[in-house]
Design a protein around this motif. Structure first.
Motif, PDB file in Angstrom:
ATOM      1  N   LYS A  31       0.732  -1.270   0.032  1.00 32.35           N
ATOM      2  CA  LYS A  31       0.055   0.096  -0.090  1.00 32.35           C
ATOM      3  C   LYS A  31       0.844   1.280   0.020  1.00 32.35           C
ATOM      4  CE  LYS A  31      -3.394  -2.425   2.841  1.00 32.35           C
ATOM      5  NZ  LYS A  31      -3.995  -2.191   4.225  1.00 32.35           N
ATOM      6  N   ASN A  32       1.879   1.053   0.551  1.00 29.16           N
ATOM      7  CA  ASN A  32       2.873   2.342   0.626  1.00 29.16           C
ATOM      8  C   ASN A  32       3.431   2.487  -0.527  1.00 29.16           C
ATOM      9  OD1 ASN A  32       2.208   2.201   3.474  1.00 29.16           O
ATOM     10  ND2 ASN A  32       4.018   1.047   3.993  1.00 29.16           N
ATOM     11  N   LEU A  33       3.328   1.874  -1.464  1.00 20.55           N
ATOM     12  CA  LEU A  33       3.836   2.207  -2.798  1.00 20.55           C
ATOM     13  C   LEU A  33       3.247   3.361  -3.548  1.00 20.55           C
ATOM     14  CD1 LEU A  33       4.322  -1.488  -4.422  1.00 20.55           C
ATOM     15  CD2 LEU A  33       6.318   0.239  -3.552  1.00 20.55           C
ATOM     16  N   PHE A  34       2.029   3.645  -2.865  1.00 19.27           N
ATOM     17  CA  PHE A  34       1.473   4.927  -3.394  1.00 19.27           C
ATOM     18  C   PHE A  34       2.306   6.447  -3.333  1.00 19.27           C
ATOM     19  CE2 PHE A  34      -2.264   2.502  -3.666  1.00 19.27           C
ATOM     20  CZ  PHE A  34      -3.072   2.897  -4.459  1.00 19.27           C
ATOM     21  N   ILE A  35       3.232   6.144  -2.384  1.00 14.89           N
ATOM     22  CA  ILE A  35       4.331   7.381  -2.063  1.00 14.89           C
ATOM     23  C   ILE A  35       5.013   7.697  -3.341  1.00 14.89           C
ATOM     24  CG2 ILE A  35       6.603   7.887  -0.655  1.00 14.89           C
ATOM     25  CD1 ILE A  35       5.197   6.483   1.647  1.00 14.89           C
ATOM     26  N   PHE A  36       5.298   6.809  -4.277  1.00 16.63           N
ATOM     27  CA  PHE A  36       6.181   6.790  -5.141  1.00 16.63           C
ATOM     28  C   PHE A  36       5.434   7.567  -6.479  1.00 16.63           C
ATOM     29  CE2 PHE A  36       7.967   3.332  -2.919  1.00 16.63           C
ATOM     30  CZ  PHE A  36       9.662   3.862  -3.082  1.00 16.63           C
ATOM     31  N   LEU A  37       4.039   7.373  -6.216  1.00 11.71           N
ATOM     32  CA  LEU A  37       3.104   7.868  -7.484  1.00 11.71           C
ATOM     33  C   LEU A  37       3.401   9.431  -7.851  1.00 11.71           C
ATOM     34  CD1 LEU A  37      -0.145   5.925  -7.046  1.00 11.71           C
ATOM     35  CD2 LEU A  37       1.777   5.455  -8.295  1.00 11.71           C
ATOM     36  N   PRO A  38       3.541  10.331  -6.692  1.00 12.01           N
ATOM     37  CA  PRO A  38       3.826  11.726  -7.363  1.00 12.01           C
ATOM     38  C   PRO A  38       5.199  11.927  -7.986  1.00 12.01           C
ATOM     39  CG  PRO A  38       2.953  11.744  -4.897  1.00 12.01           C
ATOM     40  CD  PRO A  38       3.279  10.271  -5.411  1.00 12.01           C
ATOM     41  N   ALA A  39       6.162  11.259  -7.633  1.00  6.50           N
ATOM     42  CA  ALA A  39       7.281  11.528  -8.327  1.00  6.50           C
ATOM     43  C   ALA A  39       7.191  10.744  -9.728  1.00  6.50           C
ATOM     44  CB  ALA A  39       8.562  10.856  -7.614  1.00  6.50           C
ATOM     45  N   PHE A  40       6.487   9.775  -9.655  1.00  3.88           N
ATOM     46  CA  PHE A  40       6.284   8.970 -11.108  1.00  3.88           C
ATOM     47  C   PHE A  40       5.713   9.762 -12.134  1.00  3.88           C
ATOM     48  CE2 PHE A  40       4.054   6.020 -13.473  1.00  3.88           C
ATOM     49  CZ  PHE A  40       4.658   5.117 -14.169  1.00  3.88           C
ATOM     50  N   PHE A  41       4.304  10.305 -11.541  1.00  7.87           N
ATOM     51  CA  PHE A  41       3.592  11.004 -12.700  1.00  7.87           C
ATOM     52  C   PHE A  41       4.222  12.486 -12.828  1.00  7.87           C
ATOM     53  CE2 PHE A  41       0.558   7.578 -11.479  1.00  7.87           C
ATOM     54  CZ  PHE A  41       0.323   7.359 -12.552  1.00  7.87           C
ATOM     55  N   ASP A  42       5.138  12.907 -12.116  1.00  9.21           N
ATOM     56  CA  ASP A  42       5.810  14.259 -12.441  1.00  9.21           C
ATOM     57  C   ASP A  42       7.166  14.129 -13.149  1.00  9.21           C
ATOM     58  OD1 ASP A  42       4.731  17.071 -11.648  1.00  9.21           O
ATOM     59  OD2 ASP A  42       7.052  17.039 -11.209  1.00  9.21           O
ATOM     60  N   PHE A  43       7.353  12.881 -13.887  1.00  8.40           N
ATOM     61  CA  PHE A  43       8.526  12.526 -14.450  1.00  8.40           C
ATOM     62  C   PHE A  43       9.699  12.740 -13.564  1.00  8.40           C
ATOM     63  CE2 PHE A  43       5.523  14.524 -17.441  1.00  8.40           C
ATOM     64  CZ  PHE A  43       5.147  13.576 -17.733  1.00  8.40           C
ATOM     65  N   ARG A  44       9.798  12.431 -12.309  1.00 11.44           N
ATOM     66  CA  ARG A  44      11.108  12.665 -11.559  1.00 11.44           C
ATOM     67  C   ARG A  44      11.679  11.513 -10.897  1.00 11.44           C
ATOM     68  NH1 ARG A  44      11.031  17.979  -9.125  1.00 11.44           N
ATOM     69  NH2 ARG A  44       9.823  19.304 -10.392  1.00 11.44           N
ATOM     70  N   ALA A  79       9.286  14.267  -2.781  1.00 12.30           N
ATOM     71  CA  ALA A  79       9.959  14.591  -4.295  1.00 12.30           C
ATOM     72  C   ALA A  79       9.901  16.144  -4.667  1.00 12.30           C
ATOM     73  CB  ALA A  79       8.942  13.835  -5.206  1.00 12.30           C
ATOM     74  N   GLY A  80       9.318  16.767  -3.948  1.00  9.76           N
ATOM     75  CA  GLY A  80       9.123  18.275  -4.088  1.00  9.76           C
ATOM     76  C   GLY A  80       8.406  18.568  -5.236  1.00  9.76           C
ATOM     77  N   VAL A  81       7.098  17.963  -5.452  1.00  9.59           N
ATOM     78  CA  VAL A  81       6.082  18.206  -6.480  1.00  9.59           C
ATOM     79  C   VAL A  81       4.839  18.489  -6.137  1.00  9.59           C
ATOM     80  CG1 VAL A  81       7.397  16.482  -7.675  1.00  9.59           C
ATOM     81  CG2 VAL A  81       5.463  15.768  -6.687  1.00  9.59           C
ATOM     82  N   THR A  82       4.159  19.181  -6.902  1.00  8.81           N
ATOM     83  CA  THR A  82       2.508  19.486  -6.465  1.00  8.81           C
ATOM     84  C   THR A  82       1.592  18.379  -6.854  1.00  8.81           C
ATOM     85  OG1 THR A  82       3.312  21.863  -6.522  1.00  8.81           O
ATOM     86  CG2 THR A  82       0.917  21.398  -6.792  1.00  8.81           C
ATOM     87  N   LEU A  83       0.976  18.072  -5.940  1.00  6.71           N
ATOM     88  CA  LEU A  83      -0.313  17.002  -6.370  1.00  6.71           C
ATOM     89  C   LEU A  83      -1.074  17.609  -7.431  1.00  6.71           C
ATOM     90  CD1 LEU A  83      -0.611  15.011  -3.193  1.00  6.71           C
ATOM     91  CD2 LEU A  83       0.667  14.098  -5.194  1.00  6.71           C
ATOM     92  N   SER A  84      -1.385  16.674  -8.344  1.00  6.72           N
ATOM     93  CA  SER A  84      -2.484  16.794  -9.103  1.00  6.72           C
ATOM     94  C   SER A  84      -3.741  16.367  -8.555  1.00  6.72           C
ATOM     95  CB  SER A  84      -2.350  16.178 -10.430  1.00  6.72           C
ATOM     96  OG  SER A  84      -3.871  15.908 -11.313  1.00  6.72           O
TER      97      SER A  84
END
Length: 312
Positions: free
Chosen positions: A36-49, A172-177
């Motif tokens: 379940k904690n793999l959701f932590i990687f989604l912001p960086a993944f979808f922001d191409f980081r 990741a220093g990204v803004t969530l969509s």
């Protein structure tokens, strides 16, 4: 708590080897649930980081801290549910329910995990430390009270997944969509309703123990759960398809092929509904993912197509 429950829970854990103690402690913190904690990687993944080594390192550290916090939460939840688990046909072998582990060992581990999670998260940022602290407190309240309040219980679970996203975004220093927040919350609701459905079936089919039900009444019935699952599944699929056609995605990718990944989302949702309604085995989403080959292939196809479109 009934007298015979107190008698059962009051006995100390039988003597066992160090290896046996460690094995039971590992069972308490449920490593298989950390998917379940793999959701932590989604912001960086979808922001191409994710191809940035510094961001990938921070995200992995945040993931480790959250796993420690989750392990502590599972220990407290099992302690609170020990009497009910002892009467449950599938959960009676859990360390607390079976009396295989002492409370002192478990609480020491819980304290170490909480301290480690807060220390590591504080080294990353104060925001992550605050989010993980809030996750621990919210789930402590959930284990004591909120899990028995219909609709509030599944809402708390959904918020837990949103917190995972927020931790990943800060790391990741990204803004969530807004899209990813809505989709994650809705998917968590869908899985939570499926789990509640399994609880109803177990509660309905299993005989009472000593005149008591194996679980406390959870305030749902199958008609409401089934309707809620169909509704949330429909909205998840629709929201995902709309996201793939959104101007935000079109402007960033400069192409419109992302909609093809919707096939995997639809198949994944339908497969999970088949497991829930036909096989009636939706009690543990993490174990389903680890054991169901169809879901694994669908998830792998979805990830591979996203990586190809977003990165290649």
């Amino acid at each position: 708590m009934e007298k015979n429950d107190r008698k059962h829970l009051g006995k100390s854990a039988p003597p066992q080897s160090v290896r046996g103690t460690l094995q039971n402690l590992m069972r308490l913190i449920r490593p298989y649930q950390y998917t379940k904690n793999l959701f932590i990687f989604l912001p960086a993944f979808f922001d191409f980081r994710m191809d940035d080594p510094h961001i990938a390192e921070r995200t992995f550290i945040a993931f480790a801290a959250f796993c420690m916090a989750a392990g502590a939460v599972y220990i407290f939840n099992d302690w609170m549910d020990r009497a009910e688990d002892a009467r449950h046909p599938g959960k009676k072998h859990r360390p607390f329910a079976s009396g295989a582990i002492s409370a002192s060992h478990a609480f020491v581990l819980m304290g170490v995990l909480i301290a480690g999670a807060l220390l590591i998260s504080a080294l990353l940022s104060s925001v992550i430390a605050l989010l993980i602290s809030g996750y621990i407190l919210m789930n402590g309240w959930y284990s004591r009270q909120l899990k028995h309040i219909p609709l509030l219980d599944v809402t708390v679970i959904g918020l837990g997944f949103v917190i995972r996203l927020l931790v990943g975004a800060d790391a990741a220093g990204v803004t969530l969509s807004p899209w990813i927040i809505v989709l994650t919350f809705l998917l968590a609701l869908f899985l939570s309703f499926a789990k509640r459905r399994d609880d109803i079936i177990v509660q309905k089919d299993a005989p009472q123990t000593a005149g008591k039900p194996i679980r406390k009444p959870i305030g749902y019935n199958l008609k409401f759960i089934d309707s809620s699952m169909v509704m949330t599944a429909s909205v998840v699929v629709l929201a995902y398809i709309l996201w793939t056609f959104s101007t935000e995605i079109a402007d960033r990718l400069e192409q419109e092929s992302l909609y093809m990944t919707s096939l995997f989302v639809i198949l994944g949702i339908l497969r999970y509904m088949y497991i829930t309604f036909v096989e009636e085995k939706s009690g543990n989403p993490s174990l389903i993912l680890l054991r169901d080959r169809f879901l694994q292939i669908v998830l792998a196809g979805w990830m591979a197509s996203l990586i190809w479109i977003l990165y290649v």
